[in-house]
Design a protein around this motif. Structure first.
Motif, PDB file in Angstrom:
ATOM      1  N   PRO A 228       4.263  79.724  -8.202  1.00 11.33           N
ATOM      2  CA  PRO A 228       3.690  79.962  -6.871  1.00 11.33           C
ATOM      3  C   PRO A 228       3.016  81.324  -6.781  1.00 11.33           C
ATOM      4  CG  PRO A 228       5.858  78.986  -6.675  1.00 11.33           C
ATOM      5  CD  PRO A 228       5.672  79.316  -8.125  1.00 11.33           C
ATOM      6  N   LEU A 229       1.850  81.350  -6.195  1.00 13.54           N
ATOM      7  CA  LEU A 229       1.051  82.569  -6.147  1.00 13.54           C
ATOM      8  C   LEU A 229       1.758  83.682  -5.373  1.00 13.54           C
ATOM      9  CD1 LEU A 229      -1.687  83.797  -6.919  1.00 13.54           C
ATOM     10  CD2 LEU A 229      -2.625  82.877  -4.796  1.00 13.54           C
ATOM     11  N   GLY A 230       2.383  83.327  -4.229  1.00 15.10           N
ATOM     12  CA  GLY A 230       3.074  84.335  -3.438  1.00 15.10           C
ATOM     13  C   GLY A 230       4.239  84.961  -4.181  1.00 15.10           C
ATOM     14  N   VAL A 231       4.917  84.182  -5.004  1.00 14.90           N
ATOM     15  CA  VAL A 231       6.028  84.712  -5.803  1.00 14.90           C
ATOM     16  C   VAL A 231       5.511  85.723  -6.815  1.00 14.90           C
ATOM     17  CG1 VAL A 231       7.804  84.101  -7.490  1.00 14.90           C
ATOM     18  CG2 VAL A 231       7.437  82.649  -5.493  1.00 14.90           C
ATOM     19  N   LEU A 232       4.408  85.378  -7.473  1.00 16.61           N
ATOM     20  CA  LEU A 232       3.872  86.264  -8.510  1.00 16.61           C
ATOM     21  C   LEU A 232       3.289  87.549  -7.916  1.00 16.61           C
ATOM     22  CD1 LEU A 232       3.813  86.103 -11.539  1.00 16.61           C
ATOM     23  CD2 LEU A 232       1.514  85.130 -11.421  1.00 16.61           C
ATOM     24  N   THR A 233       2.625  87.451  -6.761  1.00 16.35           N
ATOM     25  CA  THR A 233       2.108  88.676  -6.136  1.00 16.35           C
ATOM     26  C   THR A 233       3.245  89.601  -5.720  1.00 16.35           C
ATOM     27  OG1 THR A 233       1.976  87.549  -3.985  1.00 16.35           O
ATOM     28  CG2 THR A 233      -0.033  87.648  -5.307  1.00 16.35           C
ATOM     29  N   ALA A 234       4.389  89.026  -5.309  1.00 21.51           N
ATOM     30  CA  ALA A 234       5.546  89.848  -4.964  1.00 21.51           C
ATOM     31  C   ALA A 234       6.172  90.475  -6.206  1.00 21.51           C
ATOM     32  CB  ALA A 234       6.584  89.011  -4.216  1.00 21.51           C
ATOM     33  N   LEU A 235       6.285  89.679  -7.283  1.00 20.07           N
ATOM     34  CA  LEU A 235       6.866  90.195  -8.520  1.00 20.07           C
ATOM     35  C   LEU A 235       6.031  91.331  -9.105  1.00 20.07           C
ATOM     36  CD1 LEU A 235       8.012  86.910 -10.327  1.00 20.07           C
ATOM     37  CD2 LEU A 235       9.483  88.727  -9.399  1.00 20.07           C
ATOM     38  N   LEU A 236       4.711  91.220  -8.996  1.00 19.38           N
ATOM     39  CA  LEU A 236       3.843  92.277  -9.501  1.00 19.38           C
ATOM     40  C   LEU A 236       3.656  93.394  -8.487  1.00 19.38           C
ATOM     41  CD1 LEU A 236       1.049  90.072 -11.152  1.00 19.38           C
ATOM     42  CD2 LEU A 236       2.846  91.334 -12.315  1.00 19.38           C
ATOM     43  N   GLY A 237       3.569  93.027  -7.210  1.00 20.74           N
ATOM     44  CA  GLY A 237       3.263  94.012  -6.183  1.00 20.74           C
ATOM     45  C   GLY A 237       4.394  94.972  -5.893  1.00 20.74           C
ATOM     46  N   ALA A 238       5.638  94.478  -5.868  1.00 23.46           N
ATOM     47  CA  ALA A 238       6.772  95.348  -5.545  1.00 23.46           C
ATOM     48  C   ALA A 238       6.935  96.483  -6.563  1.00 23.46           C
ATOM     49  CB  ALA A 238       8.041  94.518  -5.423  1.00 23.46           C
ATOM     50  N   PRO A 239       6.945  96.211  -7.884  1.00 20.00           N
ATOM     51  CA  PRO A 239       7.032  97.327  -8.836  1.00 20.00           C
ATOM     52  C   PRO A 239       5.838  98.268  -8.767  1.00 20.00           C
ATOM     53  CG  PRO A 239       7.578  95.252  -9.904  1.00 20.00           C
ATOM     54  CD  PRO A 239       7.019  94.912  -8.559  1.00 20.00           C
ATOM     55  N   LEU A 240       4.627  97.710  -8.567  1.00 19.66           N
ATOM     56  CA  LEU A 240       3.450  98.564  -8.438  1.00 19.66           C
ATOM     57  C   LEU A 240       3.568  99.490  -7.244  1.00 19.66           C
ATOM     58  CD1 LEU A 240       0.381  96.272  -9.245  1.00 19.66           C
ATOM     59  CD2 LEU A 240       0.990  98.396 -10.383  1.00 19.66           C
ATOM     60  N   PHE A 241       4.035  98.933  -6.127  1.00 16.87           N
ATOM     61  CA  PHE A 241       4.164  99.757  -4.927  1.00 16.87           C
ATOM     62  C   PHE A 241       5.279 100.790  -5.098  1.00 16.87           C
ATOM     63  CE2 PHE A 241       5.286 100.545  -0.423  1.00 16.87           C
ATOM     64  CZ  PHE A 241       4.041 100.958   0.007  1.00 16.87           C
ATOM     65  N   ALA A 242       6.357 100.407  -5.783  1.00 23.56           N
ATOM     66  CA  ALA A 242       7.432 101.366  -6.058  1.00 23.56           C
ATOM     67  C   ALA A 242       6.901 102.531  -6.894  1.00 23.56           C
ATOM     68  CB  ALA A 242       8.586 100.678  -6.780  1.00 23.56           C
ATOM     69  N   PHE A 243       6.048 102.221  -7.877  1.00 24.64           N
ATOM     70  CA  PHE A 243       5.434 103.270  -8.688  1.00 24.64           C
ATOM     71  C   PHE A 243       4.556 104.187  -7.835  1.00 24.64           C
ATOM     72  CE2 PHE A 243       1.469 104.451 -10.881  1.00 24.64           C
ATOM     73  CZ  PHE A 243       1.973 105.367 -11.806  1.00 24.64           C
ATOM     74  N   LEU A 244       3.777 103.582  -6.931  1.00 26.28           N
ATOM     75  CA  LEU A 244       2.912 104.378  -6.062  1.00 26.28           C
ATOM     76  C   LEU A 244       3.720 105.275  -5.143  1.00 26.28           C
ATOM     77  CD1 LEU A 244       0.277 101.665  -5.083  1.00 26.28           C
ATOM     78  CD2 LEU A 244      -0.036 103.550  -6.679  1.00 26.28           C
ATOM     79  N   VAL A 245       4.813 104.739  -4.580  1.00 24.21           N
ATOM     80  CA  VAL A 245       5.667 105.532  -3.700  1.00 24.21           C
ATOM     81  C   VAL A 245       6.287 106.690  -4.466  1.00 24.21           C
ATOM     82  CG1 VAL A 245       7.795 105.492  -2.350  1.00 24.21           C
ATOM     83  CG2 VAL A 245       6.136 103.653  -2.098  1.00 24.21           C
ATOM     84  N   ARG A 246       6.763 106.410  -5.677  1.00 23.68           N
ATOM     85  CA  ARG A 246       7.368 107.457  -6.502  1.00 23.68           C
ATOM     86  C   ARG A 246       6.358 108.548  -6.837  1.00 23.68           C
ATOM     87  NH1 ARG A 246      12.162 109.791  -7.387  1.00 23.68           N
ATOM     88  NH2 ARG A 246      12.338 110.591  -9.522  1.00 23.68           N
ATOM     89  N   ARG A 247       5.143 108.127  -7.176  1.00 18.90           N
ATOM     90  CA  ARG A 247       4.109 109.097  -7.513  1.00 18.90           C
ATOM     91  C   ARG A 247       3.723 109.931  -6.303  1.00 18.90           C
ATOM     92  NH1 ARG A 247      -1.214 107.869 -11.189  1.00 18.90           N
ATOM     93  NH2 ARG A 247      -2.172 109.944 -11.008  1.00 18.90           N
ATOM     94  N   LEU A 248       3.631 109.281  -5.132  1.00 20.12           N
ATOM     95  CA  LEU A 248       3.323 110.004  -3.905  1.00 20.12           C
ATOM     96  C   LEU A 248       4.410 111.007  -3.572  1.00 20.12           C
ATOM     97  CD1 LEU A 248       1.506 110.382  -1.425  1.00 20.12           C
ATOM     98  CD2 LEU A 248       2.754 108.516  -0.328  1.00 20.12           C
ATOM     99  N   GLY A 249       5.670 110.587  -3.766  1.00 16.90           N
ATOM    100  CA  GLY A 249       6.786 111.500  -3.502  1.00 16.90           C
ATOM    101  C   GLY A 249       6.746 112.733  -4.400  1.00 16.90           C
ATOM    102  N   ARG A 250       6.395 112.544  -5.653  1.00 16.96           N
ATOM    103  CA  ARG A 250       6.310 113.681  -6.569  1.00 16.96           C
ATOM    104  C   ARG A 250       5.206 114.633  -6.151  1.00 16.96           C
ATOM    105  NH1 ARG A 250       6.762 110.508 -12.376  1.00 16.96           N
ATOM    106  NH2 ARG A 250       9.006 110.053 -12.285  1.00 16.96           N
ATOM    107  N   SER A 251       4.066 114.074  -5.713  1.00 16.77           N
ATOM    108  CA  SER A 251       2.948 114.931  -5.308  1.00 16.77           C
ATOM    109  C   SER A 251       3.277 115.725  -4.040  1.00 16.77           C
ATOM    110  CB  SER A 251       1.681 114.087  -5.100  1.00 16.77           C
ATOM    111  OG  SER A 251       1.870 113.194  -4.010  1.00 16.77           O
ATOM    112  N   LEU A 252       4.052 115.103  -3.122  1.00 13.59           N
ATOM    113  CA  LEU A 252       4.421 115.795  -1.877  1.00 13.59           C
ATOM    114  C   LEU A 252       5.423 116.915  -2.121  1.00 13.59           C
ATOM    115  CD1 LEU A 252       4.775 112.772   0.586  1.00 13.59           C
ATOM    116  CD2 LEU A 252       2.931 114.461   0.493  1.00 13.59           C
ATOM    117  N   HIS A 253       6.272 116.746  -3.144  1.00 10.41           N
ATOM    118  CA  HIS A 253       7.284 117.757  -3.435  1.00 10.41           C
ATOM    119  C   HIS A 253       6.843 118.747  -4.511  1.00 10.41           C
ATOM    120  CE1 HIS A 253       9.726 114.595  -1.459  1.00 10.41           C
ATOM    121  NE2 HIS A 253      10.404 115.616  -0.998  1.00 10.41           N
ATOM    122  N   GLY A 254       5.557 118.662  -4.840  1.00 13.01           N
ATOM    123  CA  GLY A 254       5.032 119.607  -5.800  1.00 13.01           C
ATOM    124  C   GLY A 254       5.419 119.309  -7.228  1.00 13.01           C
TER     125      GLY A 254
END
Length: 341
Positions: A315-341
């Motif tokens: 199912p397409l929605g399952v695959l977008t979630a499986l790929l999207g959640a880790p990608l977004f977690a990576f983006l959040v982590r990277r954003l957090g590092r940039s905010l904390h210097g």
């Protein structure tokens, strides 16, 4: 980040070329592999004339894969553009098309139509109608005369209420559906899939999503001003309420049309705008256009994986979630590092 040093027209041209290459490779990929040069000659046959391919290859490309891949591109561009618009309207990087409750309304309309009239076009029509009903309900609940400063908050709260109501309706329909025949089909449709894509669904989605994206592109400078703040936007002469209303109407129509033709597909509007912003910057002269092309590329790739990784289509929605959640977690982590210097 490196791409920010390149001129934006060059970036947009590169994304356009990448999108064309992605479409070509997707047409060649599947359980029945077809050489990319054969696909190219089949597509150019109306101009250049016939060739040495067989009839099976031509039918696979023209009648099965082409409508599905074009529909995936249209939906991907629509959801990504809707997500980018909502980030600016709500000034919240977590905003995405499902926030307005339109997806839940469209899902309810689709499963209700399936229960009453069966699969096929009744599901598409029911999803589109109830998606628009959900959008109207959100605007009605938010009211039209509240102060501009509270309008965004009221829309979010109204979206939560409408989404909860329609999600409950979906659960009730699943409860009364025939567990042998109707329930499995309803559950699979709700997970999102382009397995039933055809030319008629493409022709339904294309004008609805296309007009909405043209509207969002026309509002790109207003959206840039709204992302800074409503007071600053008003100081720049932006008609805040009208721009916000038009943007939300476009987003609602995109969400309803997408659910109508392929079920609920999440994470595209959340992940793709962030990837584009990190890679190419957020200049609204090109940001919306780049996001649309990136969204088309992303969903075409995901759909190609969905129909090619296993014998049973994922199912397409399952695959977008499986790929999207880790990608977004990576983006959040990277954003957090940039905010904390």
């Amino acid at each position: 980040m490196i791409a920010r040093s390149f001129p934006q027209p060059l970036v947009s041209a590169g994304l356009f070329l990448l999108m064309l290459i992605t479409l070509l490779l997707a047409l060649a990929t599947g359980r029945y592999l077809i050489a990319p040069d054969t696909v190219s000659r089949i597509l150019l046959a109306p101009i250049l004339g016939g060739g040495d391919w067989n009839l099976i290859e031509q039918r696979i490309v023209e009648q099965i894969r082409l409508p599905r891949i074009l529909l995936a591109a249209v939906i991907g561009a629509g959801l990504a553009g809707a997500g980018a618009a909502l980030h600016s309207v709500f000034r919240n990087p977590l905003a995405e098309p499902q926030l307005l409750g339109v997806s839940s309304g469209a899902a309810f309309g689709g499963v209700l139509a399936f229960l009453l009239a069966g699969d096929g076009w009744p599901v598409v029509i029911g999803a589109l109608i109830f998606g628009l009903v959900a959008l109207i309900a959100v605007f009605w609940l938010a009211g039209g005369k509240e102060s501009r400063s509270s309008g965004t908050v009221l829309l979010v709260l109204a979206g939560i209420v409408v989404s909860a109501v329609f999600a409950s309706g979906v659960s009730l329909i699943k409860l009364v559906a025939d567990p042998q025949n109707q329930l499995p089909a309803i559950v699979f449709w709700l997970m999102g899939s382009l397995s039933a894509a055809d030319t008629s669904k493409l022709l339904l989605a294309l004008p609805c999503i296309g007009i909405s994206l043209i509207l969002l592109y026309g509002l790109r400078f207003h959206l840039m001003a709204l992302s800074v703040g409503e007071r600053d936007a008003e100081a720049l002469g932006v008609p805040v309420r009208r721009a916000r209303t038009l943007a939300l109407l476009a987003v609602g129509l995109i969400a309803a049309s997408s659910v109508a033709v392929c079920g609920v597909v999440g994470w595209v509007g959340l992940v793709v705008p962030h990837l584009v912003r990190m890679a190419f910057g957020a200049d609204h002269r090109s940001f919306i256009l780049n996001t649309l092309m990136a969204g088309a590329i992303y969903l075409v790739l995901v759909d190609t994986l969905a129909r090619s990784l296993s014998e049973v289509e994922i199912p397409l929605g399952v695959l977008t979630a499986l790929l999207g959640a880790p990608l977004f977690a990576f983006l959040v982590r990277r954003l957090g590092r940039s905010l904390h210097g």
